[in-house]
Design a protein around this motif. Structure first.
Motif, short mmCIF file in Angstrom:
data_model
loop_
_atom_site.label_atom_id
_atom_site.label_comp_id
_atom_site.label_asym_id
_atom_site.label_seq_id
_atom_site.Cartn_x
_atom_site.Cartn_y
_atom_site.Cartn_z
N PRO A 1 0.65 -1.60 0.45
CA PRO A 1 0.12 0.11 0.37
C PRO A 1 0.91 0.92 0.24
O PRO A 1 2.06 1.34 0.54
CB PRO A 1 -1.16 0.09 0.91
CG PRO A 1 -0.02 -0.79 2.22
CD PRO A 1 0.58 -1.61 1.78
N LEU A 2 -0.04 2.14 0.07
CA LEU A 2 0.77 3.35 -0.48
C LEU A 2 1.22 3.92 0.55
O LEU A 2 0.78 4.05 1.72
CB LEU A 2 -0.15 4.67 -1.39
CG LEU A 2 -0.19 5.30 -2.79
CD1 LEU A 2 -0.62 5.16 -2.72
CD2 LEU A 2 1.42 4.73 -3.40
N SER A 3 3.04 4.02 0.96
CA SER A 3 3.48 5.04 2.23
C SER A 3 2.53 6.61 2.61
O SER A 3 2.77 6.32 1.07
CB SER A 3 4.71 4.43 2.23
OG SER A 3 5.44 5.87 1.22
N ASP A 4 3.26 7.03 3.54
CA ASP A 4 2.42 8.26 3.14
C ASP A 4 3.85 9.10 2.74
O ASP A 4 3.29 10.39 2.17
CB ASP A 4 2.64 8.74 4.82
CG ASP A 4 1.79 8.40 6.18
OD1 ASP A 4 0.42 7.89 5.33
OD2 ASP A 4 1.86 8.91 6.69
N LEU A 5 4.86 8.49 2.96
CA LEU A 5 6.14 9.63 2.07
C LEU A 5 5.59 9.05 0.27
O LEU A 5 5.77 9.95 -0.58
CB LEU A 5 6.92 9.14 2.33
CG LEU A 5 8.25 10.21 2.70
CD1 LEU A 5 8.16 11.43 2.55
CD2 LEU A 5 9.71 9.26 2.36
N ARG A 6 5.03 8.42 -0.15
CA ARG A 6 4.44 7.76 -1.78
C ARG A 6 3.68 8.75 -1.66
O ARG A 6 3.89 9.11 -3.08
CB ARG A 6 4.48 6.31 -1.52
CG ARG A 6 5.30 5.71 -1.72
CD ARG A 6 5.84 4.31 -2.73
NE ARG A 6 6.35 3.14 -2.91
CZ ARG A 6 6.98 3.38 -4.17
NH1 ARG A 6 6.85 3.96 -4.98
NH2 ARG A 6 8.17 2.17 -3.94
N ARG A 7 3.01 9.10 -0.85
CA ARG A 7 1.70 9.97 -1.46
C ARG A 7 1.87 11.55 -1.26
O ARG A 7 1.31 11.91 -2.18
CB ARG A 7 0.50 9.98 -0.36
CG ARG A 7 -0.06 8.61 0.10
CD ARG A 7 -1.07 8.84 1.13
NE ARG A 7 -2.20 7.81 1.00
CZ ARG A 7 -1.78 6.48 1.74
NH1 ARG A 7 -1.15 7.08 2.83
NH2 ARG A 7 -2.52 5.86 1.83
N LYS A 8 3.03 11.85 -0.56
CA LYS A 8 3.38 13.29 -0.29
C LYS A 8 4.39 13.43 -1.74
O LYS A 8 4.27 14.42 -2.74
CB LYS A 8 4.25 13.40 0.55
CG LYS A 8 5.40 15.15 0.67
CD LYS A 8 5.19 14.66 2.26
CE LYS A 8 6.35 16.42 1.99
NZ LYS A 8 6.71 16.69 3.60
N LEU A 9 5.45 12.27 -2.03
CA LEU A 9 6.48 12.55 -3.02
C LEU A 9 5.92 12.52 -4.52
O LEU A 9 6.66 12.43 -5.47
CB LEU A 9 7.78 12.25 -2.58
CG LEU A 9 8.52 12.38 -0.89
CD1 LEU A 9 9.56 11.97 -1.22
CD2 LEU A 9 8.90 14.32 -1.62
N ARG A 10 5.27 11.44 -4.19
CA ARG A 10 4.23 10.61 -5.85
C ARG A 10 5.11 10.13 -6.70
O ARG A 10 5.80 10.51 -7.61
CB ARG A 10 3.89 11.26 -6.31
CG ARG A 10 2.37 12.12 -5.42
CD ARG A 10 1.60 13.17 -6.25
NE ARG A 10 0.39 12.94 -5.63
CZ ARG A 10 -0.54 12.44 -5.92
NH1 ARG A 10 -1.04 12.66 -7.14
NH2 ARG A 10 -1.80 13.56 -4.89
N PRO A 11 6.53 9.41 -6.09
CA PRO A 11 7.86 9.13 -7.31
C PRO A 11 6.86 8.22 -8.48
O PRO A 11 5.60 7.15 -7.43
CB PRO A 11 8.17 7.62 -5.98
CG PRO A 11 6.99 7.43 -5.07
CD PRO A 11 6.38 8.20 -4.71
#
Length: 151
Positions: free
Chosen positions: A90-100
């Protein structure tokens, strides 16, 4: 060349021996998985380098980690921690924020803001140069020079 071989072999076997003695190599304090840490714990203390990939087998991820592990002392001297995230679901908070998208390297400064984003691997020299240009790092360098001059 023959005199170099014993030193190379000793270096190769030194890491497993130190692990058996309960001593962790210094470079192990540098690398973390996204699920082991909360990014906020590093604010004002460390400079996170976050390495994203969709798999730990991604060739760019493998190359990036190899580059970072080659020179851990330089990273530690600059208060760097390396955080890896190779699980897009699942999307981590950092993935949601930085959108790699696929592979991405992100350098975050001590203030907690993104300083650099790279869609390809970067070696430690490039990371170090970027960090050394940061205002807080410039102050740290001045303070280190002042302490060296006093001592």
């Amino acid at each position: 060349m023959k005199t170099l071989l014993p030193f190379v072999l000793a270096a190769l076997f030194a890491s497993p021996l130190s692990a058996e003695n309960g001593e962790a190599p210094a470079s192990e304090q540098l690398f973390f998985s996204m699920d082991e840490v909360d990014l906020s714990q590093f604010k004002w203390k460390k400079r996170p380098v976050v390495v994203f990939a969709d798999s730990d087998l991604d060739p760019a991820f493998v190359e990036q980690m190899k580059l970072l592990r080659e020179r851990p002392d330089e990273l530690m001297a600059r208060d760097v921690v390396v955080i890896t995230d190779t699980n897009p679901e699942p999307l981590s908070d950092l993935r949601r924020k930085l959108r790699p998208r696929n592979f991405m390297l992100v350098l975050i400064n001590k203030e907690g803001t993104v300083n650099v984003r790279k869609p390809f691997p970067w070696d430690v020299r490039e990371v170090s140069r970027s960090i050394d240009k940061m205002p807080i790092r410039q102050r740290e360098i001045r303070e280190e020079k002042a302490r060296a001059a006093e001592g």
